[in-house]
Each structure stands twice: as structure tokens, then as C-alpha cells.
Design a protein around this motif. Structure first.
Motif, PDB file in Angstrom:
ATOM      1  N   THR A  34      -2.525  18.492  17.695  1.00 27.60           N
ATOM      2  CA  THR A  34      -3.557  17.698  17.022  1.00 27.60           C
ATOM      3  C   THR A  34      -4.581  17.131  17.993  1.00 27.60           C
ATOM      4  N   ASN A  35      -5.794  16.982  17.493  1.00 18.62           N
ATOM      5  CA  ASN A  35      -6.828  16.243  18.209  1.00 18.62           C
ATOM      6  C   ASN A  35      -7.154  14.956  17.445  1.00 18.62           C
ATOM      7  N   GLY A  36      -6.234  14.557  16.589  1.00 20.82           N
ATOM      8  CA  GLY A  36      -6.402  13.343  15.801  1.00 20.82           C
ATOM      9  C   GLY A  36      -7.144  13.573  14.499  1.00 20.82           C
ATOM     10  N   ILE A  37      -8.006  14.575  14.478  1.00 22.42           N
ATOM     11  CA  ILE A  37      -8.760  14.917  13.272  1.00 22.42           C
ATOM     12  C   ILE A  37      -8.085  16.083  12.555  1.00 22.42           C
ATOM     13  N   GLU A  38      -7.818  17.144  13.303  1.00 24.53           N
ATOM     14  CA  GLU A  38      -7.115  18.306  12.737  1.00 24.53           C
ATOM     15  C   GLU A  38      -5.662  18.273  13.188  1.00 24.53           C
ATOM     16  N   TRP A  39      -4.764  18.484  12.237  1.00 24.99           N
ATOM     17  CA  TRP A  39      -3.327  18.498  12.517  1.00 24.99           C
ATOM     18  C   TRP A  39      -2.760  19.855  12.129  1.00 24.99           C
ATOM     19  N   MET A  97       0.841  -1.195   0.000  1.00 22.15           N
ATOM     20  CA  MET A  97       0.000   0.000   0.000  1.00 22.15           C
ATOM     21  C   MET A  97       0.878   1.247   0.000  1.00 22.15           C
ATOM     22  N   ASP A  98       0.621   2.160  -0.966  1.00 21.45           N
ATOM     23  CA  ASP A  98       1.442   3.362  -1.009  1.00 21.45           C
ATOM     24  C   ASP A  98       0.952   4.375   0.025  1.00 21.45           C
ATOM     25  N   PHE A  99       1.691   5.489   0.150  1.00 23.61           N
ATOM     26  CA  PHE A  99       1.409   6.457   1.209  1.00 23.61           C
ATOM     27  C   PHE A  99       0.007   7.044   1.081  1.00 23.61           C
ATOM     28  N   LYS A 100      -0.377   7.425  -0.130  1.00 20.36           N
ATOM     29  CA  LYS A 100      -1.696   8.034  -0.320  1.00 20.36           C
ATOM     30  C   LYS A 100      -2.808   7.073   0.085  1.00 20.36           C
ATOM     31  N   ASP A 101      -2.684   5.818  -0.312  1.00 22.03           N
ATOM     32  CA  ASP A 101      -3.696   4.823   0.050  1.00 22.03           C
ATOM     33  C   ASP A 101      -3.786   4.677   1.569  1.00 22.03           C
ATOM     34  N   ALA A 102      -2.631   4.661   2.226  1.00 19.55           N
ATOM     35  CA  ALA A 102      -2.605   4.495   3.686  1.00 19.55           C
ATOM     36  C   ALA A 102      -3.261   5.686   4.390  1.00 19.55           C
ATOM     37  N   ILE A 103      -2.970   6.903   3.908  1.00 22.10           N
ATOM     38  CA  ILE A 103      -3.556   8.111   4.505  1.00 22.10           C
ATOM     39  C   ILE A 103      -5.065   8.139   4.286  1.00 22.10           C
ATOM     40  N   MET A 104      -5.495   7.803   3.082  1.00 22.79           N
ATOM     41  CA  MET A 104      -6.928   7.813   2.786  1.00 22.79           C
ATOM     42  C   MET A 104      -7.661   6.747   3.602  1.00 22.79           C
ATOM     43  N   GLN A 105      -7.005   5.616   3.816  1.00 26.90           N
ATOM     44  CA  GLN A 105      -7.600   4.560   4.637  1.00 26.90           C
ATOM     45  C   GLN A 105      -7.751   5.030   6.080  1.00 26.90           C
ATOM     46  N   LEU A 106      -6.731   5.725   6.589  1.00 21.42           N
ATOM     47  CA  LEU A 106      -6.802   6.269   7.944  1.00 21.42           C
ATOM     48  C   LEU A 106      -7.891   7.328   8.032  1.00 21.42           C
ATOM     49  N   SER A 107      -8.017   8.150   7.002  1.00 23.30           N
ATOM     50  CA  SER A 107      -9.063   9.170   6.960  1.00 23.30           C
ATOM     51  C   SER A 107     -10.441   8.542   7.062  1.00 23.30           C
ATOM     52  N   GLU A 108     -10.662   7.464   6.336  1.00 23.46           N
ATOM     53  CA  GLU A 108     -11.945   6.763   6.384  1.00 23.46           C
ATOM     54  C   GLU A 108     -12.212   6.207   7.784  1.00 23.46           C
ATOM     55  N   LYS A 109     -11.169   5.648   8.385  1.00 21.87           N
ATOM     56  CA  LYS A 109     -11.302   5.085   9.731  1.00 21.87           C
ATOM     57  C   LYS A 109     -11.695   6.174  10.733  1.00 21.87           C
ATOM     58  N   ILE A 110     -11.042   7.326  10.648  1.00 22.42           N
ATOM     59  CA  ILE A 110     -11.339   8.437  11.557  1.00 22.42           C
ATOM     60  C   ILE A 110     -12.779   8.902  11.364  1.00 22.42           C
ATOM     61  N   GLY A 111     -13.210   8.975  10.109  1.00 17.73           N
ATOM     62  CA  GLY A 111     -14.578   9.396   9.838  1.00 17.73           C
ATOM     63  C   GLY A 111     -15.601   8.473  10.461  1.00 17.73           C
ATOM     64  N   VAL A 132      -2.308  23.276   7.963  1.00 18.77           N
ATOM     65  CA  VAL A 132      -3.421  22.709   8.718  1.00 18.77           C
ATOM     66  C   VAL A 132      -4.042  21.603   7.868  1.00 18.77           C
ATOM     67  N   ILE A 133      -4.097  20.410   8.428  1.00 23.68           N
ATOM     68  CA  ILE A 133      -4.655  19.254   7.726  1.00 23.68           C
ATOM     69  C   ILE A 133      -5.891  18.775   8.473  1.00 23.68           C
ATOM     70  N   ASP A 145     -11.366  15.962   5.573  1.00 34.95           N
ATOM     71  CA  ASP A 145     -11.535  16.731   4.331  1.00 34.95           C
ATOM     72  C   ASP A 145     -10.187  16.846   3.627  1.00 34.95           C
ATOM     73  N   LEU A 146      -9.658  15.720   3.186  1.00 32.76           N
ATOM     74  CA  LEU A 146      -8.323  15.675   2.604  1.00 32.76           C
ATOM     75  C   LEU A 146      -8.344  15.995   1.115  1.00 32.76           C
ATOM     76  N   ALA A 147      -7.440  16.873   0.709  1.00 39.96           N
ATOM     77  CA  ALA A 147      -7.219  17.145  -0.709  1.00 39.96           C
ATOM     78  C   ALA A 147      -5.899  16.486  -1.114  1.00 39.96           C
ATOM     79  N   ASN A 148      -5.699  16.340  -2.410  1.00 37.62           N
ATOM     80  CA  ASN A 148      -4.449  15.739  -2.893  1.00 37.62           C
ATOM     81  C   ASN A 148      -3.235  16.522  -2.407  1.00 37.62           C
ATOM     82  N   GLU A 149      -3.370  17.856  -2.363  1.00 37.43           N
ATOM     83  CA  GLU A 149      -2.255  18.691  -1.914  1.00 37.43           C
ATOM     84  C   GLU A 149      -1.933  18.419  -0.444  1.00 37.43           C
ATOM     85  N   ASP A 150      -2.962  18.165   0.368  1.00 41.25           N
ATOM     86  CA  ASP A 150      -2.739  17.837   1.786  1.00 41.25           C
ATOM     87  C   ASP A 150      -1.900  16.570   1.916  1.00 41.25           C
TER      88      ASP A 150
END
Length: 358
Positions: A110-115, A1-15, A134-135, A139-144
């Protein structure tokens, strides 16, 4: 799994989990430690991650940072954690004290959601009052994702990040100003434009007269930019559709295509998932030499997903909602993992239903 996939997966989990994670310790376990791990650092290796590191200038051992990311024996990033319900605006002062007491160049609140990422652009060794980045993980964008990647262990370069931070900080502040001024322009903002187009004396009444003109002008410019991008995206997608159509015709001429039982089973799984929210009477499939296509309304252009079910390499591709051609690929161990992708399949179906309505 590449970095983007891992971050997006974590984003889904947090949501999915944000409403059930209520304490600071739970936030650390569920959101923050997984992020540190995604950035390539071993949370169980004290040479890479130190929890509760002493950051007290007077050495009274009373001030400790939640996590310090280490490199060559020195902290490179301090992470101060709050629970997921906390407003971070109330807590930057604490991180400022830790920053001064350490050799780290970057601080994170961070509060885990906002960094929020900080450094010392304004005055060396004194943490800036405002973050340069601020991440929001919801609400992740490709640039984030690209900015986060710079903090990954494999790509970390302090001077490069600091150089980017300088630009990001002021870009963020300018963006914030524009976001406030465009929908509700202040008199000074309007005056800047009035003096360039109006030859008379600029009285308050003139400012008041021009305020709706400036507001409308900005709205028109923004709409024009959006329309240009949409037109460009539609044109690119039409070209891609034409290429795909030509490829499909070539595939059809190849009588060596064999639809496997696994592909048919996958089709039934996808239909069952979609049926929970949509009418699937018009969901069809077509088998090609290199992939298995599932599409909507008997129109292959409105495709929901593409499956590749090779013996040792299985994956599913979803359409791009922004029409940019950056399709999302998810690797599969077996077709039963499709049940874990309900949200993505529902979203892909929604996109095609919406496109059909246009």
C-alpha cells in the motif's frame, strides 16, 4: 461509529491530505496506521501490531516488513508501505520475499491510497503475482467496504477470506479484460461472436467488418442495463416520496409539533454553508414530529438533509446520490459540527439542483 462510517471518514481525510503527504513515514502516520486502527487493531499493542518485524529467511536481520498484524502469536497479515506518490507496480517483489519468509496467509502492499491484497492461490506459500483485491481509498464502492470489513479484527476468518479471494482474483482479471475489450475489441474477441452468428468462412475482412457491430452491441447492452436500473431506482424513489408525503400529512395533523431554537439555529448554519456556493433564496425548512427537513426550491421531494436534534441523540441524514435508499447518517454532538460537513452539504445541494434541471 460503525465500520462503514469510519472507512468513509478515513477516505475523506485521505482525499483532503493526499497532496501534502509526501514521505513514507508521513504516509504511515497519516493514512496507514489509521487504516490499521480502523480495522480494529491496536497499533500500540505488540501482540496485535508489530512494526519492522524480521522477515529474513537467512536471519541476517536485514529484511523487515513495515507492519505485521498478529493473532495468537502468529502473523496473519503483512503490510509493506510506500509513500503516497509511489507507483505500487514497482514494489511487489519485496513483499513476495517477506511473504515466503513468514507464516502469514495474506500480504498487503500500500501507498496509503491504494491497497493491494495478495495471497497464495496459485502455489502454496508463494505469493501470487497479482492481487486478489485492490482498494482505492479515493474511489470507494460499497462492495469495497464489505471486502475490507472481512479483515477487521472482529470478523476475521482466514478460510472465508481465502475462499472469497479465489473468486475475487479471477473476477478482477476477467473485469480487466472486459474493460479493455469492450471499448476496443481485439480480433480474437470479435471472432468469438462472429462464429456464433456468421455462417460463412471467417476471414480477416469479416472480423474487421464485425468489429464495430460487436462494439456497438456491447454499448447497447450496457446502456440498457443502466437504464433499467435507473428506471427501477426512480420508481422506488417515487414510491418512497409518496410514503414520505403521506407521513408528512399525518405529521401536519399533529399540532403538538414545536420548532426549537436549536433547529432554527441549525437551519441558519446550513444556509450559511450552502450560501458559499449556491443561491439559498429557495432553501426552506419544515418541522415534523420525528425530524427537521431542509429542502430546495420549495419542493420537499428535493431535500438536502434531515436533522434529528433530540437532547441526547443528534444526527443528520443526507440523500443518496445513487437513489438506492441507503441514506447516509452522521452523528452530531452539537449543531456546530455541521461546519465540519460542508462537503457533504454542498454535494447534497448539488444533487437537488441537478435533479431540478432534469
Amino acid at each position: 461509529m460503525d465500520f462503514k462510517d469510519a472507512i468513509m471518514q478515513l477516505s475523506e481525510k485521505i482525499g483532503k491530505q493526499k497532496d501534502t503527504v509526501a514521505t513514507e513515514e508521513a504516509t504511515k502516520t497519516a493514512f496507514i496506521l489509521p487504516m490499521i486502527n480502523t480495522l480494529g487493531y491496536d497499533v500500540f499493542d505488540p501482540t496485535e501490531v508489530i512494526p519492522e518485524m524480521d522477515c529474513d529467511l537467512v536471519k541476517s536481520k536485514g529484511e523487515k516488513i513495515d507492519y505485521a498484524i498478529m493473532k495468537d502469536g502468529e502473523p496473519i497479515m503483512l503490510i509493506e508501505c510506500k509513500d503516497s506518490k509511489q507507483n505500487l507496480d514497482l514494489h511487489s517483489t519485496q513483499l513476495q520475499k517477506y511473504f515466503v519468509a513468514s507464516k502469514s496467509r495474506f500480504g498487503v502492499l500500500t501507498n496509503g491510497i491504494e491497497w493491494r491484497f495478495y495471497t497464495d492461490i496459485d502455489k502454496q506459500n508463494i505469493m501470487d503475482e497479482k492481487p486478489f483485491l485492490v482498494i482505492n481509498m479515493l474511489d470507494l464502492a460499497n462492495e469495497d467496504v464489505e471486502q475490507l470489513k472481512k479483515f477487521h479484527k472482529s470478523y476475521y476468518n482466514e478460510s472465508e477470506i481465502f475462499s472469497t479471494a479465489n473468486e475475487l482474483k479471477y473476477m478482477t482479471e476477467i473485469k480487466s479484460i472486459l474493460q479493455k475489450e469492450i471499448p476496443n475489441p481485439s480480433s480474437s474477441f470479435v471472432e468469438h461472436f462472429v462464429r456464433q452468428v456468421y455462417s460463412g468462412r471467417v476471414y480477416p475482412s469479416v472480423i474487421e467488418q464485425f468489429t464495430p457491430f460487436v462494439k456497438k452491441a456491447f454499448s447497447t447492452v450496457i446502456n440498457d442495463i443502466i437504464q433499467d436500473r435507473l428506471n427501477s431506482a426512480i420508481k422506488n424513489e417515487e414510491q418512497q416520496a409518496e410514503i414520505t408525503s403521506q407521513d408528512d400529512k399525518a405529521e401536519e395533523e399533529d399540532n403538538g409539533i414545536v420548532t426549537t431554537q436549536e433547529e432554527l439555529d441549525a437551519f441558519e448554519i446550513v444556509k450559511a454553508i450552502l450560501a458559499e456556493k449556491y443561491d439559498v433564496s429557495e432553501v426552506c425548512y419544515k418541522d415534523f414530529k420525528t425530524y427537521f427537513l431542509i429542502y430546495y426550491c420549495r419542493e420537499q421531494y428535493w431535500w438536502i438533509c434531515r436533522l434529528s436534534l433530540k437532547q441526547y441523540s443528534k444526527s443528520i441524514i443526507f440523500p443518496d446520490k445513487e437513489h438506492s435508499g441507503n441514506y447516509e447518517r452522521v452523528k452530531l454532538s452539537n449543531i456546530n459540527e455541521l461546519y465540519n460537513l460542508k462537503d457533504k452539504l454542498w454535494e447534497a445541494m448539488r444533487l437537488q439542483v441537478e435533479r431540478k434541471k432534469k
